[in-house]
Design an enzyme around this catalytic site. Sequence first.
Site, PDB file in Angstrom:
ATOM      1  N   ARG A  71       0.853  -1.205   0.000  1.00 27.13           N
ATOM      2  CA  ARG A  71       0.000   0.000   0.000  1.00 27.13           C
ATOM      3  C   ARG A  71       0.886   1.253   0.000  1.00 27.13           C
ATOM      4  O   ARG A  71       1.387   1.687   1.028  1.00 27.13           O
ATOM      5  CB  ARG A  71      -0.910  -0.013   1.236  1.00 27.13           C
ATOM      6  CG  ARG A  71      -1.745   1.230   1.407  1.00 27.13           C
ATOM      7  CD  ARG A  71      -2.835   1.367   0.375  1.00 27.13           C
ATOM      8  NE  ARG A  71      -3.809   0.284   0.492  1.00 27.13           N
ATOM      9  CZ  ARG A  71      -4.689  -0.011  -0.483  1.00 27.13           C
ATOM     10  NH1 ARG A  71      -4.726   0.719  -1.600  1.00 27.13           N
ATOM     11  NH2 ARG A  71      -5.529  -1.014  -0.333  1.00 27.13           N
ATOM     12  N   ARG A  94       1.296  -6.348  -9.840  1.00 23.12           N
ATOM     13  CA  ARG A  94       1.728  -5.721  -8.590  1.00 23.12           C
ATOM     14  C   ARG A  94       1.921  -6.733  -7.461  1.00 23.12           C
ATOM     15  O   ARG A  94       2.414  -6.359  -6.399  1.00 23.12           O
ATOM     16  CB  ARG A  94       0.753  -4.626  -8.159  1.00 23.12           C
ATOM     17  CG  ARG A  94      -0.645  -5.116  -7.810  1.00 23.12           C
ATOM     18  CD  ARG A  94      -1.506  -3.980  -7.280  1.00 23.12           C
ATOM     19  NE  ARG A  94      -2.855  -4.410  -6.952  1.00 23.12           N
ATOM     20  CZ  ARG A  94      -3.690  -3.723  -6.211  1.00 23.12           C
ATOM     21  NH1 ARG A  94      -3.325  -2.557  -5.707  1.00 23.12           N
ATOM     22  NH2 ARG A  94      -4.909  -4.166  -5.962  1.00 23.12           N
ATOM     23  N   HIS A 172       0.433   3.576 -10.514  1.00 20.53           N
ATOM     24  CA  HIS A 172      -0.470   3.994  -9.418  1.00 20.53           C
ATOM     25  C   HIS A 172       0.324   4.763  -8.345  1.00 20.53           C
ATOM     26  O   HIS A 172       0.438   4.314  -7.200  1.00 20.53           O
ATOM     27  CB  HIS A 172      -1.104   2.732  -8.831  1.00 20.53           C
ATOM     28  CG  HIS A 172      -2.284   2.932  -7.951  1.00 20.53           C
ATOM     29  ND1 HIS A 172      -2.327   3.861  -6.940  1.00 20.53           N
ATOM     30  CD2 HIS A 172      -3.484   2.297  -7.919  1.00 20.53           C
ATOM     31  CE1 HIS A 172      -3.495   3.767  -6.331  1.00 20.53           C
ATOM     32  NE2 HIS A 172      -4.208   2.835  -6.900  1.00 20.53           N
ATOM     33  N   ASP A 217     -12.219   9.971  -6.703  1.00 18.45           N
ATOM     34  CA  ASP A 217     -11.773   8.768  -7.414  1.00 18.45           C
ATOM     35  C   ASP A 217     -12.221   8.899  -8.876  1.00 18.45           C
ATOM     36  O   ASP A 217     -13.325   8.507  -9.232  1.00 18.45           O
ATOM     37  CB  ASP A 217     -12.382   7.522  -6.741  1.00 18.45           C
ATOM     38  CG  ASP A 217     -11.788   6.233  -7.277  1.00 18.45           C
ATOM     39  OD1 ASP A 217     -10.971   6.296  -8.222  1.00 18.45           O
ATOM     40  OD2 ASP A 217     -12.138   5.157  -6.751  1.00 18.45           O
ATOM     41  N   GLU A 276      -2.285   9.063 -11.126  1.00 17.44           N
ATOM     42  CA  GLU A 276      -1.830   7.843 -11.791  1.00 17.44           C
ATOM     43  C   GLU A 276      -1.843   7.998 -13.307  1.00 17.44           C
ATOM     44  O   GLU A 276      -2.908   8.112 -13.909  1.00 17.44           O
ATOM     45  CB  GLU A 276      -2.746   6.680 -11.386  1.00 17.44           C
ATOM     46  CG  GLU A 276      -2.981   6.594  -9.881  1.00 17.44           C
ATOM     47  CD  GLU A 276      -4.110   5.633  -9.517  1.00 17.44           C
ATOM     48  OE1 GLU A 276      -4.339   4.668 -10.261  1.00 17.44           O
ATOM     49  OE2 GLU A 276      -4.762   5.863  -8.478  1.00 17.44           O
TER      50      GLU A 276
HETATM   51  C1  BG6 Z   1      -7.414   3.642  -7.517  1.00  7.02           C
HETATM   52  C2  BG6 Z   1      -8.843   3.366  -7.888  1.00  7.02           C
HETATM   53  O1  BG6 Z   1      -6.616   3.645  -8.656  1.00  7.02           O
HETATM   54  O2  BG6 Z   1      -6.961   2.615  -6.639  1.00  7.02           O
HETATM   55  C3  BG6 Z   1      -9.687   3.246  -6.647  1.00  7.02           C
HETATM   56  O3  BG6 Z   1      -9.305   4.394  -8.738  1.00  7.02           O
HETATM   57  C4  BG6 Z   1      -9.132   2.203  -5.711  1.00  7.02           C
HETATM   58  O4  BG6 Z   1     -11.038   2.934  -7.008  1.00  7.02           O
HETATM   59  C5  BG6 Z   1      -7.673   2.527  -5.431  1.00  7.02           C
HETATM   60  O5  BG6 Z   1      -9.871   2.194  -4.511  1.00  7.02           O
HETATM   61  C6  BG6 Z   1      -6.969   1.512  -4.523  1.00  7.02           C
HETATM   62  O6  BG6 Z   1      -7.086   0.239  -5.033  1.00  7.02           O
HETATM   63  P1  BG6 Z   1      -6.520  -1.003  -4.251  1.00  7.02           P
HETATM   64  O7  BG6 Z   1      -6.919  -2.217  -5.042  1.00  7.02           O
HETATM   65  O8  BG6 Z   1      -5.022  -0.839  -4.186  1.00  7.02           O
HETATM   66  O9  BG6 Z   1      -7.129  -0.966  -2.873  1.00  7.02           O
END
Ligand code: BG6
Length: 319
Positions: A71, A94, A172, A217, A276
């Site tokens: 994360r 990922r 991302h 978002d 992103e």
């Molecule tokens: C973003 C999306 O790119 O990633 C969101 O637009 C999403 O909708 C976020 O909640 C996080 O995603 P994840 O799968 O890493 O929890």
Amino acid sequence: MIDEMSTTEKKSIEITKGINGLDKVVLREINGSTAEVYLYGGHVTSWKNEHGEELLFVSNKAIFKPPKAIRGGIPLCFPQFSNIGPLEAHGFARNRVWTIDLDPPPFPSNTTNRVYVDLLLKPTEDDLKSWPHSFEYRLRVTLGPAGDLMLTSRIRNTNTDGKPFTFTFAYHTYFSVSDISEVRVEGLETLDYLDNMNNRERYTEQGDAITFESEVDRIYLSTPTKIAILDHEKKRTFVIRKDGLPDAVVWNPWDKKAKSMADFGDEEYKHMLCVEAAAIEKPITLKPGEEWKVRQELSAVPSSYCSGQLDPNKVLQSS
Ligand code: BG6
């Protein structure tokens, strides 16, 4: 991996162990800036400037353990962005273990005097069951002499059955910001976006720059090659330059969603923003033998925007 290595210049590349014994690569530039890349996910988890300040956000609750993606940092969304398709959210790149590519096909561009590492991902037997396509994904992570961070992706269709494949993609990137309420994103004004919070309905951005006071978002469409994130409190501007990536996702989960994520602190949304660089609206199709090449380059520059001295447009217009 590195063109010239001199310990006296303190420019180096090191392969070492990170959290939970996962392999990571540390890039160091002469000016003192650094970057760290985990082989798990081909995931950049740290980018520091010459003062040792961290520029990327990684959650204190991030889980550095397969199969959960880390994360924060820069997860790679491939071959699927979000839940747009049958695969797990954001695809599987990922949360696979990448290898170091010691003999990548040459790059046409000149990378002399830069520190970089090449990583490679190929599908596992299991991946082929859920996404029946052979591919080679080559990622080059480069730290420039001024501390700029560049990620180049080369994705090739290596199918031998003659079949094309189609995918969506995103870098991302989680940027570290001092206070989300003091942040503006420049470069997306007046553009159309798909709202992920409303069935991806299409809207047109109104007004000035984008500011944040609740969950956001969105997938902005046909975006310019340069986007800026202005952090008033830190007096810092991030500039994102991108090639071949028309879309830009802007995401901050805000308080309610933050509380629902096990690997994210309740208050951490205040100190992060995802912008992103992506290819989502028009998925990419590659025939066998074809390669898709894109890149994003990040720089962090001091800004005096908060004092009103700097026209935000100048940040975007300057090279
Ligand atoms: C973003 C999306 O790119 O990633 C969101 O637009 C999403 O909708 C976020 O909640 C996080 O995603 P994840 O799968 O890493 O929890």
